[in-house]
Design a protein around this motif. Structure first.
Motif, mmCIF file in Angstrom:
data_model
loop_
_atom_site.group_PDB
_atom_site.id
_atom_site.type_symbol
_atom_site.label_atom_id
_atom_site.label_comp_id
_atom_site.label_asym_id
_atom_site.label_seq_id
_atom_site.Cartn_x
_atom_site.Cartn_y
_atom_site.Cartn_z
ATOM 1 N N SER A 51 -3.571 9.332 -65.521
ATOM 2 C CA SER A 51 -3.705 10.411 -64.706
ATOM 3 C C SER A 51 -5.272 10.889 -64.340
ATOM 4 C CB SER A 51 -3.006 11.622 -65.063
ATOM 5 O OG SER A 51 -1.649 11.443 -65.223
ATOM 6 N N ASP B 148 -1.501 22.449 -62.238
ATOM 7 C CA ASP B 148 -0.331 22.806 -62.873
ATOM 8 C C ASP B 148 0.060 23.903 -61.974
ATOM 9 O OD1 ASP B 148 -0.232 20.737 -64.687
ATOM 10 O OD2 ASP B 148 -1.004 22.028 -66.231
ATOM 11 N N SER C 135 -3.801 17.001 -60.434
ATOM 12 C CA SER C 135 -4.039 17.420 -61.654
ATOM 13 C C SER C 135 -3.631 18.717 -61.907
ATOM 14 C CB SER C 135 -5.306 16.879 -62.301
ATOM 15 O OG SER C 135 -6.120 17.662 -61.863
ATOM 16 N N GLY D 62 -4.609 22.868 -65.577
ATOM 17 C CA GLY D 62 -4.179 21.583 -65.038
ATOM 18 C C GLY D 62 -3.894 20.717 -66.333
ATOM 19 N N SER D 63 -3.456 19.701 -66.184
ATOM 20 C CA SER D 63 -3.153 18.777 -67.105
ATOM 21 C C SER D 63 -2.799 17.182 -66.539
ATOM 22 C CB SER D 63 -1.824 19.218 -67.775
ATOM 23 O OG SER D 63 -0.660 19.099 -67.275
ATOM 24 N N CYS D 64 -2.732 16.193 -67.734
ATOM 25 C CA CYS D 64 -2.319 14.872 -66.998
ATOM 26 C C CYS D 64 -0.706 14.824 -67.157
ATOM 27 C CB CYS D 64 -3.118 13.811 -67.955
ATOM 28 S SG CYS D 64 -2.576 13.948 -69.825
ATOM 29 N N PHE E 5 -10.065 9.891 -66.004
ATOM 30 C CA PHE E 5 -8.495 9.516 -66.367
ATOM 31 C C PHE E 5 -8.370 9.834 -67.566
ATOM 32 C CE2 PHE E 5 -10.823 5.646 -66.009
ATOM 33 C CZ PHE E 5 -10.378 5.007 -67.126
ATOM 34 N N CYS E 6 -6.918 9.986 -67.855
ATOM 35 C CA CYS E 6 -6.361 10.064 -69.246
ATOM 36 C C CYS E 6 -6.343 8.748 -69.731
ATOM 37 C CB CYS E 6 -5.026 10.581 -69.433
ATOM 38 S SG CYS E 6 -4.088 10.714 -70.971
ATOM 39 N N LEU F 152 -8.274 12.978 -63.589
ATOM 40 C CA LEU F 152 -8.560 14.266 -64.183
ATOM 41 C C LEU F 152 -10.062 14.613 -63.941
ATOM 42 C CD1 LEU F 152 -7.620 13.291 -67.869
ATOM 43 C CD2 LEU F 152 -6.645 14.891 -66.563
#
Length: 135
Positions: free
Chosen positions: A81, A101, A99, A7-9, A75-76, A83
């Protein structure tokens, strides 16, 4: 073999990998989750035996806990975003479904806190569906 989910922001500064299975997937309609998501509900996966490895951007993660509650959001710092976060003294990993991918491999377990659902969040299946942007 242990399941791994990446996953990622939104801005890509924070990247992570969850190792293990998710126990539950709740769609929470409480006012706090609605404020967190800016939407009808929060959509979070819960895992009591999974672990998270931050692949980049861990220093870019911030958290906010509503005073005198268990409600906490990570969050980022750059894009905001949602997280994942480790909660309850390390006993629970909470991962915002958005979050991830990759497709989420379990269906939601339940809608929760429906008594505080937004008044406009009813009969949404009747609202027209558009595959792209309107117009």
């Amino acid at each position: 073999m242990t399941r791994k989910t990446r996953g990622s922001c939104l801005c890509g500064a924070v990247r992570f990998e969850v190792s293990g299975d998710f126990d539950a997937f709740f769609l929470c309609h409480c006012s706090r989750c609605r404020k967190n998501s800016g939407s009808a509900h929060g959509a979070n996966l819960f895992a009591s035996h999974a672990s998270i490895a931050w692949q980049s951007g861990e220093a870019n993660i911030a958290s906010y806990r509503v005073p005198d509650t268990r409600h906490e959001r990570s969050f980022c710092r750059t894009c905001g975003s949602a997280l994942p976060g480790v909660r309850m003294g390390g006993a629970l990993l909470v991962v915002p479904a958005g979050s991830l991918d990759a497709p989420v491999d379990i269906r939601p377990t339940a809608h929760i806190c429906c008594a505080s659902r937004a008044e406009w969040d009813a009969d949404l299946a009747d609202v027209p569906h558009i595959d792209g942007l309107p117009g």
